[in-house]
Design a protein around this motif. Structure first.
Motif, PDB file in Angstrom:
ATOM      1  N   ALA A   1       0.816  -1.208   0.000  1.00 42.42           N
ATOM      2  CA  ALA A   1       0.000   0.000   0.000  1.00 42.42           C
ATOM      3  C   ALA A   1       0.853   1.263   0.000  1.00 42.42           C
ATOM      4  O   ALA A   1       0.576   2.215  -0.712  1.00 42.42           O
ATOM      5  N   TYR A   2       1.897   1.284   0.820  1.00 42.84           N
ATOM      6  CA  TYR A   2       2.771   2.445   0.834  1.00 42.84           C
ATOM      7  C   TYR A   2       4.150   2.063   1.339  1.00 42.84           C
ATOM      8  O   TYR A   2       4.330   1.052   2.001  1.00 42.84           O
TER       9      TYR A   2
ATOM     10  N   LEU B   1      11.287  12.367 -10.123  1.00 44.78           N
ATOM     11  CA  LEU B   1      10.860  10.995 -10.413  1.00 44.78           C
ATOM     12  C   LEU B   1       9.498  10.931 -11.096  1.00 44.78           C
ATOM     13  O   LEU B   1       9.105   9.882 -11.573  1.00 44.78           O
ATOM     14  N   GLY B   2       8.761  12.041 -11.118  1.00 41.61           N
ATOM     15  CA  GLY B   2       7.480  12.074 -11.818  1.00 41.61           C
ATOM     16  C   GLY B   2       6.308  11.516 -11.038  1.00 41.61           C
ATOM     17  O   GLY B   2       5.294  11.140 -11.620  1.00 41.61           O
ATOM     18  N   LEU B   3       6.422  11.475  -9.698  1.00 36.96           N
ATOM     19  CA  LEU B   3       5.300  11.004  -8.884  1.00 36.96           C
ATOM     20  C   LEU B   3       4.317  12.144  -8.668  1.00 36.96           C
ATOM     21  O   LEU B   3       4.661  13.315  -8.815  1.00 36.96           O
ATOM     22  N   GLU B   4       3.105  11.790  -8.296  1.00 34.28           N
ATOM     23  CA  GLU B   4       2.043  12.786  -8.105  1.00 34.28           C
ATOM     24  C   GLU B   4       1.672  12.869  -6.631  1.00 34.28           C
ATOM     25  O   GLU B   4       1.443  11.845  -5.980  1.00 34.28           O
ATOM     26  N   VAL B   5       1.625  14.096  -6.081  1.00 34.42           N
ATOM     27  CA  VAL B   5       1.184  14.273  -4.697  1.00 34.42           C
ATOM     28  C   VAL B   5      -0.296  13.903  -4.624  1.00 34.42           C
ATOM     29  O   VAL B   5      -1.118  14.476  -5.332  1.00 34.42           O
TER      30      VAL B   5
ATOM     31  N   PHE C   1       2.086   6.619  -7.875  1.00 34.09           N
ATOM     32  CA  PHE C   1       2.769   6.151  -9.075  1.00 34.09           C
ATOM     33  C   PHE C   1       1.754   5.995 -10.200  1.00 34.09           C
ATOM     34  O   PHE C   1       0.732   5.330 -10.008  1.00 34.09           O
ATOM     35  N   ALA C   2       2.035   6.558 -11.364  1.00 34.71           N
ATOM     36  CA  ALA C   2       1.142   6.421 -12.513  1.00 34.71           C
ATOM     37  C   ALA C   2       0.964   4.941 -12.843  1.00 34.71           C
ATOM     38  O   ALA C   2       1.932   4.187 -12.904  1.00 34.71           O
TER      39      ALA C   2
ATOM     40  N   GLY D   1      -3.356   2.904  -5.736  1.00 30.32           N
ATOM     41  CA  GLY D   1      -3.315   2.376  -4.385  1.00 30.32           C
ATOM     42  C   GLY D   1      -1.926   2.224  -3.798  1.00 30.32           C
ATOM     43  O   GLY D   1      -1.788   1.871  -2.633  1.00 30.32           O
ATOM     44  N   LEU D   2      -0.884   2.491  -4.578  1.00 29.39           N
ATOM     45  CA  LEU D   2       0.489   2.419  -4.073  1.00 29.39           C
ATOM     46  C   LEU D   2       1.022   3.834  -3.900  1.00 29.39           C
ATOM     47  O   LEU D   2       0.915   4.654  -4.803  1.00 29.39           O
ATOM     48  N   SER D   3       1.560   4.124  -2.730  1.00 29.10           N
ATOM     49  CA  SER D   3       2.108   5.453  -2.456  1.00 29.10           C
ATOM     50  C   SER D   3       3.456   5.368  -1.779  1.00 29.10           C
ATOM     51  O   SER D   3       3.747   4.418  -1.050  1.00 29.10           O
ATOM     52  N   LEU D   4       4.228   6.379  -2.015  1.00 27.31           N
ATOM     53  CA  LEU D   4       5.458   6.623  -1.290  1.00 27.31           C
ATOM     54  C   LEU D   4       5.097   7.718  -0.299  1.00 27.31           C
ATOM     55  O   LEU D   4       4.451   8.694  -0.678  1.00 27.31           O
TER      56      LEU D   4
END
Length: 135
Positions: free
Chosen positions: A7-8, A27-31, A47-48, A52-55
């Motif tokens: 999940a994260y 890195l191109g991630l979205e807040v 992540f595009a 459901g996966l987040s950093l």
């Protein structure tokens, strides 16, 4: 059989505000979420194509005891924190150049590794070791 997924993934940084451009723009991630509570901040970046996966980036004391947070902060500041964190990209050269243009500290330029992938390595603004593999 029951399915399970990640999940994260938490990444501890000494300055959340300074880390956001590296992960968002570099890195191109979205807040996807930005939560402040009790003087701390947790920023989730998605992540595009991986719903459901987040950093989640946060400071060392966020959600920890002061003693644990201070111990983790000493490791992060030395560049000895958890990690490396390994990401994958379809175009390692473009990703490398984008991160380098953001001023990220280059640890290794793209190269073929004996264990298989072509990869490169950076430190994020907090000193975390970031590796990127080409898929």
């Amino acid at each position: 059989m029951t399915s399970i997924s990640l999940a994260y993934c938490p990444i501890t940084v000494d300055d959340v505000e300074a880390a956001i451009p590296f992960y968002r723009d570099g890195l191109g991630l979205e807040v996807v979420n930005d939560v402040a509570y009790d003087g701390h901040r947790w920023v989730s970046l998605g992540f595009a194509g991986q719903e459901g996966l987040s950093l989640v980036i946060s400071d060392p004391i966020a959600g920890r005891s002061p003693e644990d947070g201070e111990s983790l902060e000493r490791l992060v500041v030395k560049g000895s924190g958890p990690g490396p964190y390994v990401f994958s990209t379809s175009d390692i050269d473009a990703t490398f150049e984008r991160l380098r243009s953001f001023g990220a500290e280059v640890l290794q330029e793209p190269m073929e590794q004996s264990w298989g992938p072509r990869d490169c390595a950076f430190r994020d603004p907090a000193g975390n070791h970031i590796r990127i593999n080409q898929v």
